[in-house]
Design a protein around this motif. Structure first.
Motif, mmCIF file in Angstrom:
data_model
loop_
_atom_site.group_PDB
_atom_site.id
_atom_site.type_symbol
_atom_site.label_atom_id
_atom_site.label_comp_id
_atom_site.label_asym_id
_atom_site.label_seq_id
_atom_site.Cartn_x
_atom_site.Cartn_y
_atom_site.Cartn_z
ATOM 1 N N SER A 114 0.730 -1.365 -0.091
ATOM 2 C CA SER A 114 0.009 -0.068 -0.121
ATOM 3 C C SER A 114 0.827 1.466 0.068
ATOM 4 N N GLU A 115 1.881 1.261 0.731
ATOM 5 C CA GLU A 115 2.948 2.458 0.718
ATOM 6 C C GLU A 115 3.423 2.780 -0.697
ATOM 7 N N ILE A 116 3.814 1.586 -1.417
ATOM 8 C CA ILE A 116 4.187 1.675 -2.959
ATOM 9 C C ILE A 116 3.011 2.176 -3.598
ATOM 10 N N ALA A 117 1.836 1.574 -3.730
ATOM 11 C CA ALA A 117 0.707 2.075 -4.391
ATOM 12 C C ALA A 117 0.512 3.418 -4.195
ATOM 13 N N ASP A 118 0.488 3.993 -3.142
ATOM 14 C CA ASP A 118 0.036 5.198 -2.696
ATOM 15 C C ASP A 118 1.177 6.385 -3.237
ATOM 16 N N ALA A 119 2.586 5.941 -3.371
ATOM 17 C CA ALA A 119 3.474 6.519 -3.841
ATOM 18 C C ALA A 119 3.465 6.746 -5.374
ATOM 19 N N ILE A 120 3.011 5.906 -5.973
ATOM 20 C CA ILE A 120 3.056 5.749 -7.295
ATOM 21 C C ILE A 120 1.708 6.229 -8.058
ATOM 22 N N GLY A 121 0.786 6.202 -7.292
ATOM 23 C CA GLY A 121 -0.577 6.622 -7.697
ATOM 24 C C GLY A 121 -1.190 5.296 -8.248
ATOM 25 N N ILE A 122 -1.191 4.154 -7.526
ATOM 26 C CA ILE A 122 -2.284 3.087 -7.803
ATOM 27 C C ILE A 122 -3.310 2.989 -6.726
ATOM 28 N N SER A 123 -4.517 3.112 -7.217
ATOM 29 C CA SER A 123 -5.449 2.985 -6.354
ATOM 30 C C SER A 123 -6.074 1.487 -6.175
ATOM 31 N N ASP A 124 -5.882 0.862 -7.113
ATOM 32 C CA ASP A 124 -6.336 -0.689 -6.742
ATOM 33 C C ASP A 124 -5.131 -1.581 -6.204
ATOM 34 N N GLN A 125 -5.538 -2.049 -5.029
ATOM 35 C CA GLN A 125 -4.582 -2.886 -4.435
ATOM 36 C C GLN A 125 -4.270 -4.170 -5.172
ATOM 37 N N GLY A 126 -5.381 -4.684 -6.009
ATOM 38 C CA GLY A 126 -4.786 -6.041 -6.550
ATOM 39 C C GLY A 126 -3.967 -5.576 -7.834
ATOM 40 N N GLN A 127 -4.106 -4.382 -8.441
ATOM 41 C CA GLN A 127 -3.082 -4.154 -9.569
ATOM 42 C C GLN A 127 -1.782 -3.791 -8.996
ATOM 43 N N ALA A 128 -1.564 -3.249 -7.575
ATOM 44 C CA ALA A 128 -0.358 -2.969 -7.156
ATOM 45 C C ALA A 128 0.354 -4.388 -6.823
ATOM 46 N N SER A 129 -0.407 -5.206 -6.275
ATOM 47 C CA SER A 129 0.110 -6.569 -6.058
ATOM 48 C C SER A 129 0.592 -7.386 -7.346
ATOM 49 N N ARG A 130 -0.001 -7.174 -8.287
ATOM 50 C CA ARG A 130 0.345 -7.882 -9.433
ATOM 51 C C ARG A 130 1.644 -7.143 -10.064
ATOM 52 N N LEU A 131 1.575 -5.902 -10.024
ATOM 53 C CA LEU A 131 2.693 -5.117 -10.286
ATOM 54 C C LEU A 131 4.257 -5.855 -9.941
ATOM 55 N N LEU A 132 3.804 -5.624 -8.381
ATOM 56 C CA LEU A 132 4.939 -6.087 -7.306
ATOM 57 C C LEU A 132 5.420 -7.517 -7.651
ATOM 58 N N ALA A 133 4.498 -8.514 -7.898
ATOM 59 C CA ALA A 133 4.778 -10.055 -8.047
ATOM 60 C C ALA A 133 5.555 -10.066 -9.445
ATOM 61 N N ARG A 134 5.156 -9.369 -10.461
ATOM 62 C CA ARG A 134 5.970 -9.326 -11.917
ATOM 63 C C ARG A 134 7.419 -8.574 -11.567
ATOM 64 N N MET A 135 7.524 -7.729 -10.887
ATOM 65 C CA MET A 135 8.788 -7.060 -10.513
ATOM 66 C C MET A 135 9.766 -8.107 -9.977
ATOM 67 N N GLU A 136 8.934 -8.922 -8.855
ATOM 68 C CA GLU A 136 9.734 -10.015 -8.268
ATOM 69 C C GLU A 136 10.077 -11.103 -8.989
ATOM 70 N N ASP A 137 9.192 -11.484 -9.858
ATOM 71 C CA ASP A 137 9.453 -12.610 -11.138
ATOM 72 C C ASP A 137 10.740 -12.024 -12.080
ATOM 73 N N LEU A 138 10.923 -10.896 -12.048
ATOM 74 C CA LEU A 138 12.177 -10.365 -13.107
ATOM 75 C C LEU A 138 13.195 -10.265 -12.405
ATOM 76 N N GLY A 139 13.186 -10.290 -10.733
ATOM 77 C CA GLY A 139 14.273 -10.393 -9.860
ATOM 78 C C GLY A 139 14.774 -8.781 -9.514
ATOM 79 N N LEU A 140 13.781 -7.663 -9.969
ATOM 80 C CA LEU A 140 14.177 -6.495 -9.617
ATOM 81 C C LEU A 140 13.930 -6.071 -8.082
ATOM 82 N N ILE A 141 12.892 -6.809 -7.578
ATOM 83 C CA ILE A 141 12.712 -6.205 -6.048
ATOM 84 C C ILE A 141 12.451 -7.719 -5.276
ATOM 85 N N GLN A 142 12.538 -7.611 -3.990
ATOM 86 C CA GLN A 142 12.346 -8.671 -3.067
ATOM 87 C C GLN A 142 11.424 -8.600 -1.935
ATOM 88 N N ASN A 143 10.830 -9.606 -1.338
ATOM 89 C CA ASN A 143 9.604 -9.465 -0.287
ATOM 90 C C ASN A 143 10.895 -9.806 1.033
#
Length: 83
Positions: free
Chosen positions: A22-51
């Protein structure tokens, strides 16, 4: 070329390590939490971020940029400076 939302998320995480979805979504202007979760999961799959809390069910995620994410961000910034 990196999708704009991914680029924005990398920029944010470069200075805000351990941020939640939610902090990331708020910072980059995403209001849909599902959309934010999908974005972050794709970025994790690409090895760009980790949880940092992948198995701590019920706790907020704590995302951080990876070494590969930092390299990509640096390359994008260097390219922008030359353009």
């Amino acid at each position: 070329m990196l999708a704009p939302r991914r680029h924005e998320a990398l920029i944010y995480l470069a200075t805000h390590s351990n941020s939640s979805n939610s902090e990331i979504a708020d910072a980059i202007g995403i209001s849909d939490q599902g959309q934010a979760s999908r974005l972050l999961a794709r970025m994790e799959d690409l090895g760009l971020i980790q949880n940092r809390n992948p198995y701590n069910h019920g706790a907020a995620n704590a995302w951080q940029i990876t070494r590969d994410g930092r390299r990509l961000l640096h390359a994008l910034e260097s390219h922008d400076e030359r353009a």
